[in-house]
Design a protein around this motif. Structure first.
Motif, mmCIF file in Angstrom:
data_model
loop_
_atom_site.group_PDB
_atom_site.id
_atom_site.type_symbol
_atom_site.label_atom_id
_atom_site.label_comp_id
_atom_site.label_asym_id
_atom_site.label_seq_id
_atom_site.Cartn_x
_atom_site.Cartn_y
_atom_site.Cartn_z
ATOM 1 N N GLN A 256 0.828 -1.201 0.000
ATOM 2 C CA GLN A 256 0.000 0.000 0.000
ATOM 3 C C GLN A 256 0.861 1.249 0.000
ATOM 4 N N GLU A 257 1.907 1.255 0.825
ATOM 5 C CA GLU A 257 2.770 2.435 0.892
ATOM 6 C C GLU A 257 3.622 2.588 -0.366
ATOM 7 N N ARG A 258 4.052 1.493 -0.940
ATOM 8 C CA ARG A 258 4.832 1.573 -2.180
ATOM 9 C C ARG A 258 3.999 2.230 -3.293
ATOM 10 N N ALA A 259 2.693 1.967 -3.261
ATOM 11 C CA ALA A 259 1.810 2.473 -4.314
ATOM 12 C C ALA A 259 1.328 3.895 -4.052
ATOM 13 N N THR A 260 1.213 4.298 -2.786
ATOM 14 C CA THR A 260 0.524 5.557 -2.489
ATOM 15 C C THR A 260 1.326 6.552 -1.653
ATOM 16 N N ASN A 261 2.307 6.112 -0.890
ATOM 17 C CA ASN A 261 3.034 7.017 -0.003
ATOM 18 C C ASN A 261 3.962 7.908 -0.838
ATOM 19 N N PRO A 262 3.776 9.220 -0.805
ATOM 20 C CA PRO A 262 4.574 10.072 -1.698
ATOM 21 C C PRO A 262 6.068 10.000 -1.430
ATOM 22 N N TYR A 263 6.460 9.796 -0.195
ATOM 23 C CA TYR A 263 7.885 9.738 0.129
ATOM 24 C C TYR A 263 8.504 8.431 -0.361
ATOM 25 N N LEU A 264 7.797 7.328 -0.158
ATOM 26 C CA LEU A 264 8.318 6.048 -0.630
ATOM 27 C C LEU A 264 8.334 6.012 -2.158
ATOM 28 N N ARG A 265 7.340 6.622 -2.778
ATOM 29 C CA ARG A 265 7.323 6.701 -4.240
ATOM 30 C C ARG A 265 8.496 7.540 -4.753
ATOM 31 N N GLN A 266 8.801 8.609 -4.037
ATOM 32 C CA GLN A 266 9.930 9.452 -4.418
ATOM 33 C C GLN A 266 11.241 8.674 -4.364
#
Length: 235
Positions: free
Chosen positions: A210-220
């Protein structure tokens, strides 16, 4: 496996008790401000016997109840050496006063038995296995604890204030660093399987997927890693 958690105190910090099952030994994670009563109630409810307290970092909202909890059950507390001073000097860790009325409710200091965490260590406590990863960014001594996947139970990741559902921990307090935070996210969080359950220091549970797909910091961070790994042309 039994994981019982509750938000405690003025900052709503998540405290977790982890055991193989009800009626067995357990590990207490981050007994923060006003957490002692909740710890005792949870121990009674599930008939648990604590063997250790482990701390994701040294901020007062995560360690305020360490002395009474460890003292009541004669168990050690584990913390990274770079955050150990915060147990005795919480205001220095915040760079400001936390307020005398609030401070008056706290038992500041170290428990009798303090043990230091190291990056890459594996703690075997209460019949459970916790892999320790040093993850600076929120504080210099922040760590995470990961429990391996077992049978039909996914891996569980206690992220402290490194990773939240939809966000990350603040980096503007003494010892904080956005550069270190992003490095820790990439090194510690991104390699984990999407099914990994994330139990953070504040807020609801989530998953790495979920965080890989939606968390802006992890996506960055993921985008930066992908760019670094892209084929290069020319000189």
């Amino acid at each position: 496996m039994l994981i019982a958690g509750f938000p405690a105190g003025a900052w709503g910090t998540n405290c977790y008790l982890v055991a193989p099952a009800a009626g067995e030994e357990c590990v207490i994670i981050d007994p923060g401000h006003q957490a002692a009563q909740g710890v005792e109630e949870t121990l009674r409810k599930h008939r648990l016997k604590p063997v250790a307290v482990v701390l994701t970092h040294g901020h007062i909202d995560h360690v305020a109840s360490v002395v009474p909890v460890c003292g009541a059950h004669e168990v050690p507390a584990w913390i990274h050496p770079e955050d150990r001073y915060m147990m005795s000097d919480p205001e220095k860790a915040l760079g400001r006063s936390i307020g005398m009325p609030l401070l008056g409710e706290l038992t500041v200091g170290e428990p009798d038995d303090v043990r230091e965490l190291t990056n890459g260590a594996t703690l075997e406590l209460a019949g459970l296995e916790f892999s320790v990863a040093h993850a600076p960014g929120h504080t210099r001594g922040s760590v995470t604890f990961r429990m391996p996947e077992a049978a039909d139970i996914p891996s569980v990741f206690f992220s402290g204030d490194l990773l939240f559902a939809g966000s990350i921990g603040r980096t503007d307090l003494p010892g904080g660093s956005m550069e270190d935070m992003l490095e820790s996210l990439g090194r510690v969080c991104l390699p984990l399987d999407d099914s990994t359950v994330v139990l953070s220091g504040h807020g609801p549970q989530t998953t790495i997927g979920q965080e890989r797909a939606t968390n802006p910091y992890l996506r960055q961070v993921a985008a930066g890693q992908a760019a670094d790994q892209a084929p290069r042309r020319g000189m």
